[in-house]
Design an enzyme around this catalytic site. Structure first.
Site, short mmCIF file in Angstrom:
data_model
loop_
_atom_site.label_atom_id
_atom_site.label_comp_id
_atom_site.label_asym_id
_atom_site.label_seq_id
_atom_site.Cartn_x
_atom_site.Cartn_y
_atom_site.Cartn_z
N ASP A 12 70.86 35.41 35.67
CA ASP A 12 71.13 35.97 37.00
C ASP A 12 72.53 35.59 37.49
O ASP A 12 73.02 34.49 37.21
CB ASP A 12 70.07 35.44 37.98
CG ASP A 12 70.08 36.21 39.28
OD1 ASP A 12 70.61 37.33 39.33
OD2 ASP A 12 69.55 35.68 40.28
N HIS A 29 78.80 42.07 34.53
CA HIS A 29 77.89 42.30 33.40
C HIS A 29 78.64 42.12 32.07
O HIS A 29 78.12 41.55 31.13
CB HIS A 29 77.27 43.69 33.48
CG HIS A 29 76.34 43.85 34.66
ND1 HIS A 29 75.34 42.94 34.93
CD2 HIS A 29 76.27 44.79 35.64
CE1 HIS A 29 74.69 43.32 36.02
NE2 HIS A 29 75.24 44.43 36.48
N TRP A 61 65.59 49.42 37.71
CA TRP A 61 65.87 50.86 37.82
C TRP A 61 66.29 51.24 39.24
O TRP A 61 66.86 52.29 39.47
CB TRP A 61 64.64 51.69 37.43
CG TRP A 61 64.27 51.57 35.99
CD1 TRP A 61 63.19 50.92 35.48
CD2 TRP A 61 64.95 52.12 34.84
NE1 TRP A 61 63.15 51.01 34.10
CE2 TRP A 61 64.23 51.75 33.69
CE3 TRP A 61 66.12 52.88 34.69
CZ2 TRP A 61 64.62 52.13 32.40
CZ3 TRP A 61 66.51 53.24 33.40
CH2 TRP A 61 65.77 52.86 32.29
N ARG A 63 68.56 50.01 40.91
CA ARG A 63 70.02 49.84 41.10
C ARG A 63 70.73 51.18 41.06
O ARG A 63 70.19 52.16 40.53
CB ARG A 63 70.57 48.94 39.99
CG ARG A 63 70.00 47.56 40.12
CD ARG A 63 70.60 46.61 39.15
NE ARG A 63 70.02 45.31 39.43
CZ ARG A 63 70.62 44.15 39.24
NH1 ARG A 63 71.82 44.12 38.75
NH2 ARG A 63 70.02 43.03 39.54
N LEU A 122 66.42 32.70 13.59
CA LEU A 122 66.25 32.73 15.06
C LEU A 122 65.70 34.11 15.43
O LEU A 122 66.18 35.12 14.92
CB LEU A 122 67.62 32.53 15.73
CG LEU A 122 67.70 32.87 17.23
CD1 LEU A 122 66.84 31.92 18.06
CD2 LEU A 122 69.16 32.79 17.72
N ARG A 172 66.92 29.63 34.71
CA ARG A 172 67.37 30.73 35.57
C ARG A 172 68.70 30.31 36.19
O ARG A 172 68.77 29.30 36.90
CB ARG A 172 66.38 31.05 36.68
CG ARG A 172 66.93 32.17 37.56
CD ARG A 172 65.97 32.70 38.59
NE ARG A 172 66.57 33.89 39.19
CZ ARG A 172 65.93 35.00 39.51
NH1 ARG A 172 64.64 35.07 39.31
NH2 ARG A 172 66.57 36.03 40.02
N ARG A 178 63.21 31.85 41.65
CA ARG A 178 62.01 32.69 41.55
C ARG A 178 61.87 33.18 40.12
O ARG A 178 62.81 33.09 39.32
CB ARG A 178 62.07 33.85 42.55
CG ARG A 178 63.29 34.71 42.45
CD ARG A 178 63.21 35.94 43.37
NE ARG A 178 64.48 36.61 43.42
CZ ARG A 178 65.35 36.58 44.44
NH1 ARG A 178 65.06 35.93 45.53
NH2 ARG A 178 66.49 37.22 44.36
C1 FPP Z 1 71.22 39.90 36.53
O1 FPP Z 1 72.36 39.67 37.31
C2 FPP Z 1 71.60 40.46 35.26
C3 FPP Z 1 71.15 41.65 34.77
C4 FPP Z 1 70.21 42.51 35.49
C5 FPP Z 1 71.62 42.16 33.48
C6 FPP Z 1 71.81 41.16 32.40
C7 FPP Z 1 72.79 41.69 31.45
C8 FPP Z 1 73.70 40.96 30.76
C9 FPP Z 1 73.74 39.50 30.77
C10 FPP Z 1 74.75 41.64 29.96
C11 FPP Z 1 74.22 42.54 28.92
C12 FPP Z 1 73.30 41.86 27.99
C13 FPP Z 1 72.99 42.35 26.78
C14 FPP Z 1 72.01 41.64 25.94
C15 FPP Z 1 73.64 43.55 26.24
P1 FPP Z 1 72.52 40.47 38.68
O2 FPP Z 1 73.32 41.67 38.41
O3 FPP Z 1 71.18 40.66 39.30
O4 FPP Z 1 73.36 39.44 39.51
P2 FPP Z 1 73.38 39.28 41.08
O5 FPP Z 1 72.14 38.51 41.45
O6 FPP Z 1 74.62 38.48 41.31
O7 FPP Z 1 73.45 40.64 41.69
#
Ligand code: FPP
Length: 225
Positions: A12, A29, A61, A63, A122, A172, A178
């Site tokens: 997160d 990301h 979804w 988002r 792994l 997390r 959470r």
């Molecule tokens: C949560 O952060 C993260 C995600 C919903 C996406 C996780 C994706 C990656 C780590 C990159 C791609 C991974 C792969 C395996 C290709 P958030 O966007 O909810 O963060 P925020 O709480 O700051 O909004």
């Protein structure tokens, strides 16, 4: 010292990191993917057998379409570029969640799973379009359809994690405490580490600190010994 077999991670904080440093959630990301690479390497070094990464939840979804598209494009590029190398490193890739993406992505995911199916150094479980409540409901439906007894063994066998041991550790990042509909059944006895850093800022040192702390925890699984 506790053996460490399975680490699960809620990655997160990408969006907040991206906005803070690059004025764009998507840049977060992209940076988050670099952390994924670092953590895979470190997981191999630590000889941990299972790593489960929460990459996209059933709730994600909601988002903006542009962000969802960016995430799946990132995933696709990552798999196309890296699957050969992951395979050479004896890494098995498994998707948990429901594969109802574009035809092209579904095909790619199945290809990657098949290609790496026999690997055993792994196992990376990528949770994509995953939601624990849906997973549990589907398990109960199957139990009912097959007229099977409701017990731990039978529920476990209908979960998508059926051949995967429960996580020993859940991490997390992102300073939020959470579970966000992640592995609710499987985390019953996991040690949980909430990390203040945002995922793109999380590094090998932070990861190893958690591993070290976990190894020294006294786990008694409800007993008093
Ligand atoms: C949560 O952060 C993260 C995600 C919903 C996406 C996780 C994706 C990656 C780590 C990159 C791609 C991974 C792969 C395996 C290709 P958030 O966007 O909810 O963060 P925020 O709480 O700051 O909004």
């Amino acid at each position: 010292m506790n053996p460490l077999n399975h680490v699960a991670i809620i990655m997160d904080g990408n969006g907040r990191w991206g906005l803070k440093y690059k004025n764009s959630r998507n840049a977060g990301h992209k940076a988050g993917l670099k952390t994924v690479e670092k953590i895979i390497k470190e997981t191999l070094k630590n000889k941990i057998k299972f790593l489960t990464l929460y990459a996209f939840s059933t709730e994600n979804w909601k988002r903006p379409k542009k962000e969802v598209k960016y995430l799946f494009d990132l995933l696709e590029t990552f798999l196309v570029n890296r699957i050969e190398d992951l395979n050479n490193q004896n890494i098995k890739l498994k998707i948990i969640g429901i594969k109802n993406f574009s035809k092209k992505l579904n095909k790619l995911l199945i290809f990657c799973e098949k290609k790496t199916a026999k690997n055993n150094k792994l196992q990376i479980n990528l949770a994509l379009n995953y939601g624990s409540k849906t997973e549990l409901i589907n398990a109960f439906k199957l139990l009912s359809k097959n007229k099977e007894k409701i017990n731990i063994k039978n529920i476990t066998k209908y979960l998508q994690t059926k051949k995967i041991p429960d996580p020993d550790v859940l991490i997390r990042t992102g300073n939020t405490k959470r579970l966000s509909n992640f592995l609710l059944w499987q985390l019953a006895y996991s040690e949980i580490f909430f990390e203040k850093k945002l995922w793109p800022a999380f590094n090998e040192k932070d990861y190893n600190k958690i591993i070290k702390n976990f190894k020294n925890i006294k786990r008694n699984f409800g007993s008093i010994s």
